[in-house]
Design an enzyme around this catalytic site. Structure first.
Site, PDB file in Angstrom:
ATOM      1  N   GLU A   1       0.882  -1.177   0.000  1.00 36.26           N
ATOM      2  CA  GLU A   1       0.000   0.000   0.000  1.00 36.26           C
ATOM      3  C   GLU A   1       0.908   1.211   0.000  1.00 36.26           C
ATOM      4  O   GLU A   1       1.779   1.339   0.858  1.00 36.26           O
ATOM      5  CB  GLU A   1      -0.910  -0.006   1.231  1.00 36.26           C
ATOM      6  CG  GLU A   1      -1.901  -1.172   1.247  1.00 36.26           C
ATOM      7  CD  GLU A   1      -2.792  -1.233   0.025  1.00 36.26           C
ATOM      8  OE1 GLU A   1      -3.069  -0.185  -0.590  1.00 36.26           O
ATOM      9  OE2 GLU A   1      -3.203  -2.347  -0.361  1.00 36.26           O
TER      10      GLU A   1
ATOM     11  N   CYS B   1      -1.568   8.890   4.297  1.00 38.41           N
ATOM     12  CA  CYS B   1      -1.602   8.577   2.869  1.00 38.41           C
ATOM     13  C   CYS B   1      -2.923   9.033   2.275  1.00 38.41           C
ATOM     14  O   CYS B   1      -3.025   9.304   1.094  1.00 38.41           O
ATOM     15  CB  CYS B   1      -1.410   7.084   2.676  1.00 38.41           C
ATOM     16  SG  CYS B   1      -2.510   6.133   3.708  1.00 38.41           S
TER      17      CYS B   1
HETATM   18  P1  NAD Z   1       9.121   5.416   2.867  1.00 38.91           P
HETATM   19  O1  NAD Z   1       8.823   4.821   1.540  1.00 38.91           O
HETATM   20  O2  NAD Z   1      10.179   6.435   2.958  1.00 38.91           O
HETATM   21  O3  NAD Z   1       9.515   4.257   3.912  1.00 38.91           O
HETATM   22  C1  NAD Z   1       8.707   3.122   4.089  1.00 38.91           C
HETATM   23  C2  NAD Z   1       9.605   1.961   4.502  1.00 38.91           C
HETATM   24  O4  NAD Z   1      10.466   1.645   3.402  1.00 38.91           O
HETATM   25  C3  NAD Z   1      10.519   2.298   5.684  1.00 38.91           C
HETATM   26  O5  NAD Z   1      10.644   1.182   6.521  1.00 38.91           O
HETATM   27  C4  NAD Z   1      11.819   2.625   5.013  1.00 38.91           C
HETATM   28  O6  NAD Z   1      12.952   2.430   5.831  1.00 38.91           O
HETATM   29  C5  NAD Z   1      11.810   1.651   3.851  1.00 38.91           C
HETATM   30  N1  NAD Z   1      12.679   2.069   2.747  1.00 38.91           N
HETATM   31  C6  NAD Z   1      13.040   3.325   2.409  1.00 38.91           C
HETATM   32  N2  NAD Z   1      13.872   3.296   1.350  1.00 38.91           N
HETATM   33  C7  NAD Z   1      14.028   1.997   1.016  1.00 38.91           C
HETATM   34  C8  NAD Z   1      14.767   1.323   0.014  1.00 38.91           C
HETATM   35  N3  NAD Z   1      15.483   1.994  -0.868  1.00 38.91           N
HETATM   36  N4  NAD Z   1      14.683  -0.024  -0.044  1.00 38.91           N
HETATM   37  C9  NAD Z   1      13.927  -0.709   0.838  1.00 38.91           C
HETATM   38  N5  NAD Z   1      13.212  -0.121   1.822  1.00 38.91           N
HETATM   39  C10 NAD Z   1      13.255   1.212   1.908  1.00 38.91           C
HETATM   40  O7  NAD Z   1       7.723   5.957   3.425  1.00 38.91           O
HETATM   41  P2  NAD Z   1       7.436   6.778   4.759  1.00 38.91           P
HETATM   42  O8  NAD Z   1       7.961   8.154   4.585  1.00 38.91           O
HETATM   43  O9  NAD Z   1       7.822   6.011   5.946  1.00 38.91           O
HETATM   44  O10 NAD Z   1       5.832   6.804   4.735  1.00 38.91           O
HETATM   45  C11 NAD Z   1       5.132   7.704   3.925  1.00 38.91           C
HETATM   46  C12 NAD Z   1       4.666   7.054   2.640  1.00 38.91           C
HETATM   47  O11 NAD Z   1       3.902   5.904   2.933  1.00 38.91           O
HETATM   48  C13 NAD Z   1       3.765   7.980   1.846  1.00 38.91           C
HETATM   49  O12 NAD Z   1       4.035   7.843   0.471  1.00 38.91           O
HETATM   50  C14 NAD Z   1       2.373   7.453   2.182  1.00 38.91           C
HETATM   51  O13 NAD Z   1       1.394   7.766   1.210  1.00 38.91           O
HETATM   52  C15 NAD Z   1       2.635   5.983   2.281  1.00 38.91           C
HETATM   53  N6  NAD Z   1       1.622   5.323   3.103  1.00 38.91           N
HETATM   54  C16 NAD Z   1       0.646   4.623   2.464  1.00 38.91           C
HETATM   55  C17 NAD Z   1      -0.362   3.993   3.194  1.00 38.91           C
HETATM   56  C18 NAD Z   1      -1.440   3.218   2.487  1.00 38.91           C
HETATM   57  O14 NAD Z   1      -2.166   2.483   3.157  1.00 38.91           O
HETATM   58  N7  NAD Z   1      -1.578   3.342   1.172  1.00 38.91           N
HETATM   59  C19 NAD Z   1      -0.364   4.090   4.580  1.00 38.91           C
HETATM   60  C20 NAD Z   1       0.658   4.802   5.213  1.00 38.91           C
HETATM   61  C21 NAD Z   1       1.646   5.411   4.451  1.00 38.91           C
END
Ligand code: NAD
Length: 542
Positions: A293, A327
């Site tokens: 998601e 989100c």
């Molecule tokens: P992010 O993508 O920066 O991080 C999410 C996770 O991915 C973290 O654990 C992070 O350490 C990891 N990550 C980051 N870079 C990575 C890489 N290169 N390889 C592997 N893993 C990596 O997101 P965030 O800032 O923590 O959260 C915000 C985002 O999440 C927004 O885009 C939001 O819309 C989305 N979100 C979506 C939902 C949904 O249900 N659709 C819910 C909550 C948040």
């Protein structure tokens, strides 16, 4: 051994506590916050049930008070990740075999612990380290997390009960096996409940997990592990690994036993992981399940029959609660010219009453954004808007990071429906308004549908029922969660299963039966009760 078919307790959504003056919950949460604030903690990894610290560590700081230190958390090496994978595979040998009721009991007990003795602790941790107001912490870290845990038990029970029919002499049954291997859970910073559910949902179905929390949610991640341990989760079922996301992910994705990913976070990270899974596909014993998601650019499309006050409230709550870091936050709004002034006047009157500051001051409606990277991204979008001729800053447009990462609630009005902030997910308290001519409603719906790559949430606000129905059809593919006369955020487990399509994710609906089905691999067993003894069929008789 039990021969009974057990019935799980009927799940009911956890009531949201008020935290009004002189309530016991207010006293408990502020005391827990102050206790956390006055000490420093160290958060180790959790591998095979053991606390594991490493020589490398990162520091943690509240976003609303970034000079204050909350302590440190250990960073994993590749060897730690490999140990976590080995621990998950070992734990699966028993966890996958114990009865469902035994697994369910762990997560039902975890829900009760959060509803009771851990409520103030997990809320205070979420307030301090993720800068949520007490209300936002309560609806996330307590209520939504409890609901995920309790409702998922009921959904799992329904799945296990779903069995094929059998004809004469045959008994067919389906075994909902956990996936063969381990699951990798990767969680975002913005919801403690999501962080817990990404591991708990596949674990409930008999899987074992390597979990990598966000660097900006470590404090409440530790509380989640404490709760699971106290609820009796066996060692190695959920292994928490902190550290460099690329390294952890690359190490996990090399394992032949990688059986699936449960991801929530941004779209580009998910697409990158999907690409890596594709490149590694020949390594795996089984096709991995990919559940993610991701981002959103969520809209409110307002018809001129809508009530101006209702629209203004949906905009203010939808765009600015938790600093727009949901989100599902409303971030692009389409207003009809005839009522736009009345709506924007009410939005302005409301926004002027919003106070920003520490979540420890309960009067605040908003606090800080999560980190410097986020602050810089939002400040730069505001600075760009000050230069661009096709947008004006109606409200806000100011920011200050001297103590915490504070961005004032900001309303932009653009004459360009494809202006950058109408398309790009900013993930902060900036909302952009586009005013359309009243007779251009149908063209505007086409714009709403086609402007962004995302399809997470959206809302239509109108009184006229024909207008609502036509809008719903026109916007059918633009949102996985569609709201009528409401803000597009605030989904409740068991009532509004959540997820989006297009670039917003695989739409496997967190907090639903559909999500749990992704964590099982059904095996059909046909048992013949009276096997034939002659290969010839009757039609072969002369
Ligand atoms: P992010 O993508 O920066 O991080 C999410 C996770 O991915 C973290 O654990 C992070 O350490 C990891 N990550 C980051 N870079 C990575 C890489 N290169 N390889 C592997 N893993 C990596 O997101 P965030 O800032 O923590 O959260 C915000 C985002 O999440 C927004 O885009 C939001 O819309 C989305 N979100 C979506 C939902 C949904 O249900 N659709 C819910 C909550 C948040």
């Amino acid at each position: 051994m039990s021969n009974s078919f057990l019935k799980s307790p009927l799940p009911i959504n956890e009531p949201v506590k008020s935290y009004g003056p002189n309530t016991p919950e207010r006293a408990a949460v502020t005391a827990a916050y102050d206790a956390f604030f006055s000490k420093k903690i160290h958060i180790p990894m959790k591998i095979g049930g053991e606390e594991v610290s490493s020589t490398e560590a990162n520091t943690m700081h509240p976003p609303h008070d970034h000079k204050h230190s909350m302590g440190t958390y250990s960073l994993a090496s590749e060897a730690h990740v490999e140990q976590a994978i080995a621990a998950a595979i070992e734990a699966r040998k028993t966890w996958a075999l114990i009865p469902f009721a035994a697994r369910a009991a762990v997560f039902l007990k975890a829900a009760d612990l959060i509803a009771g003795p851990y409520r103030a602790i997990i809320n205070a941790a979420t307030m301090m380290a993720q800068s949520k107001t007490v209300h936002q912490a309560e609806i996330d870290a307590s209520c939504e997390f409890i609901d995920f845990l309790r409702f998922n038990v009921r959904f799992a029970e329904e799945i296990y009960q779903d069995q094929p029919t059998s004809s004469g002499g045959v008994w067919n049954h389906v075994h909902y096996r956990p996936l063969e291997g381990f699951i990798y859970a990767v969680s975002p910073f913005n919801f403690t409940a999501i962080a817990g559910n990404l591991s708990a949902a596949p674990a409930l179905m008999g899987n074992t997990i390597v979990w990598k929390p966000s660097d900006h949610q470590m404090f409440s991640a530790k509380i989640i592990m404490d709760v699971f341990e106290e609820a009796g989760l066996p060692k190695g079922v959920i292994n928490m690994i902190n550290g460099d996301p690329e390294m952890v992910t690359n190490t996990v994705l090399k394992s032949p036993d990688f059986a699936g990913i449960h991801f929530t976070g941004s779209t580009h990270v998910f697409k990158n992981i999907w690409h890596k899974i594709g490149s590694n596909i020949h390594r795996y014993k089984t096709y991995p399940r990919i559940v993610g998601e991701t981002g959103g650019k969520d809209y409110i499309a307002v018809h001129n029959s809508a009530n101006a006050e209702e629209v203004a409230t949906a905009v203010v709550r939808g765009a600015f609660e938790y600093q727009g870091q949901k989100c599902s936050a409303a971030s692009r709004i389409y207003l009809p010219k005839s009522t736009s002034k009345a709506i924007l006047d009410k939005v302005a009157a409301d926004v002027k009453t919003i106070t920003l500051g520490s979540p420890r001051e309960l009067k605040n409606f908003m606090t800080a954004v999560i980190n410097k990277g986020s602050f810089d991204r939002l400040a730069s979008a505001i600075d760009q808007a000050k230069k661009d001729s096709d947008v004006e800053i109606l409200l806000g447009g100011t920011y200050d990071n001297s103590k915490g990462y504070f961005i004032d609630p900001t309303v932009l009005v653009t004459t360009n429906p494809t202006y950058d902030t109408m398309e790009r997910e900013l993930f902060g308290p900036i909302v952009t308004i586009y005013v359309y001519e009243d007779d251009q409603w149908e063209e505007t719906l086409k714009l709403v549908d086609s402007t962004s790559e995302y399809a997470l949430t959206g809302a239509v606000m109108a009184k006229d029922r024909l207008v609502i129905e036509k809008a719903r059809l026109a916007l059918e593919n633009s949102a996985g969660n569609f709201y009528i006369n409401d803000k597009p955020s605030g989904a409740v487990v068991g009532q509004q299963p959540f997820g989006g399509a297009r670039a917003s994710g695989t739409n496997d609906k967190a907090g639903s039966r559909q999500n749990l089905l992704r964590w099982v691999s059904p095996q059909l067993v046909k048992e013949t009760l009276n096997p034939p003894t002659d290969y010839r069929y009757p039609y072969m008789d002369a």
